[in-house]
Enzyme design. Sequence first.
Site, short mmCIF file in Angstrom:
data_model
loop_
_atom_site.label_atom_id
_atom_site.label_comp_id
_atom_site.label_asym_id
_atom_site.label_seq_id
_atom_site.Cartn_x
_atom_site.Cartn_y
_atom_site.Cartn_z
N TYR A 160 0.88 -1.12 -0.01
CA TYR A 160 -0.02 -0.01 -0.08
C TYR A 160 0.91 1.40 0.07
CZ TYR A 160 -4.31 -2.74 1.06
OH TYR A 160 -5.53 -3.52 1.37
N ASP A 305 -6.12 -5.81 6.25
CA ASP A 305 -7.25 -5.46 5.35
C ASP A 305 -7.98 -6.51 5.04
OD1 ASP A 305 -8.74 -3.72 4.02
OD2 ASP A 305 -7.46 -3.32 2.29
#
Length: 587
Positions: A160, A305
């Site tokens: 990310y 996530d």
Amino acid sequence: MSYKHIVIPEGGEKISVKDGRLAVPDNPILGYIEGDGIGPDITRACLRIWDAAIHKAYDGKRKVHWCEVFMGEKAGGIYEGDYFPAESLEALQDLIVSIKGPLTTPVGGGFRSLNVSLRQELDLYACVRPVKHYDGVPSPLKEPEKVDIVIFRENSEDVYSGIEYQSGTPENEKLAKFLRQDMKVEFFEQAGLGIKPISPFATKRLVRKAIQYAIDHDRESVTLVHKGNIMKFTEGAFRNWGYEVAREEFGEQTITEEELYSQHGGKRPDGKIVIKDRIADIIFQLMLLRPAEFDVLATMNLNGDYLSDACAAEVGGMGIAPGANMADHVAVFEATHGTAPKYAGQDKVNPGSLLFSGVMMFEYIGWTKAAELISQAYAETVKAKIVTYDFARQMDGATEVSTSGFAGAMVEQMESGIDVKAKQQERMKAIEAERREREARRVERPFEEMEESGRTPTTVGDIMTRMPVTVKAGTKVSEAMHMMREHGVSSVLIAPSGDGKWGIMTQRDVVSRIVHANRSPATVKVEEIATMPLVTVPVDMSLYDCSSQMIGANIRRVVVAQNEVPIGIVSDTDLFRSVEEFGWLPE
Ligand code: NAP
């Protein structure tokens, strides 16, 4: 500090940090961001419930002074189109503890997500998501009450990080050329390229926070989640640095799972946090099959996530899952759902996510009685089937209420008197009983437990046969043979008779030194045919090193010793069984 539009409420005191800990007055100023879409509806309802709970829990001796901070659409109206005002960031930093509703990310125009910007600007490196079932909440699991975990997801790196190069761009081609020519690696033409940085700094600060949380909240374990069997230098490194921080900074308060078995026979010493690790894909299965075994989970960004949403869905909690983004001290608690624009201003939606983020926030500042009161009042209200539309459509015989109606029902519950202590004790008792039950299983059938709990053996301590059968020197071979048969083992240990030397007698010794040597087992003593001294290995020796020892010494079993006392035996059979059941990844 003076602000242009933010008004610091009079009568409140700011939270500060003293000696690395939060110092919270009885009249703290907490920041709140109302949020967009359904944000104002749920914020209004939650402020009412939070204030009522604090008043009730502390007889009016404590009170939050709320300070509104602006972000998103409301900020846009106040700060001439600026959705992300600098003074709001300053206020969140200055007030240390805040809570926010969902924010709209304007589509197009090159806007970065406000949530991502907030995390980056304040370096909120840990995304904390508790997942727990509340009585009465609809869930697809048979025993959702067994889920009670807190996920610490690393928030600042991993895939990310945004280090990505689009296929066909000059940057992509430059990197591809370097990788092919200088690093001699191969991949398909025109591949998009991304980089996955995992650092010791970011890993350790995240794991440190997770362990500290486990210590502060009397949790049993911290599990490092990773895919280190495939990605050794990123995910595997995360695992290794996680164990390192536990060992180096929390040596007194933690033990590894390997030590739990090898040194403590499966019994967790009082107050010690067990540090364990699990492969990421297995953790998804285990969270469905054996959720009670997990407590605090520390994950990298991407794994976390997926995992936090999957776990929240297990307890029916997607709409009520709370969360927080935290730095060392600064913390922004937040609803985890979005702005649900189609319901904006309708006083319709479930305030649960923001409400429980508030519960987390009160726990964070040490106001646990208020936090507990809110949780219990929520459970009672939902049990009475007084719910918002989203739960009502999944329940038979529910009374559907509005957001504000739900807040009213909760306040009424609190006023009607809930015995917070009794319910808390009841829950602690259930947790204790569960822990004892699991401990008994670990003690009685450690190998099976290892297999079922998704743990991969790595050391001789993990696979050894514990409590080897021991006889005294002087025992006749025939008697030792009866004991071997009775216990179903292929060797016995000979305790030292004064010379301090242990020995081992195996089935093969009987074949070669009794039968083949034509001697009587009834007259020969065990030490006459035993092998002495023992070849011993330490309990934390890796399976690879153990196999080298066995091959090198041309023996089929080694004795595992601790402080020079044998505590187990590892044989060819144990190694075979381990590799057959858990596989073998070449080092
Ligand atoms: P969403 O706002 O979470 O809504 C999706 C659906 O989830 C809703 O239609 C509703 O389902 C249900 N839902 C969400 N909150 C609920 C609540 N409090 N009570 C009951 N049901 C609830 O997701 P989205 O529509 O994808 O995103 C809308 C906007 O929110 C976007 O601008 C996005 O960028 C933003 N967003 C912000 C955050 C944040 O600030 N943390 C997070 C995610 C998204 P039903 O239709 O089935 O009733």
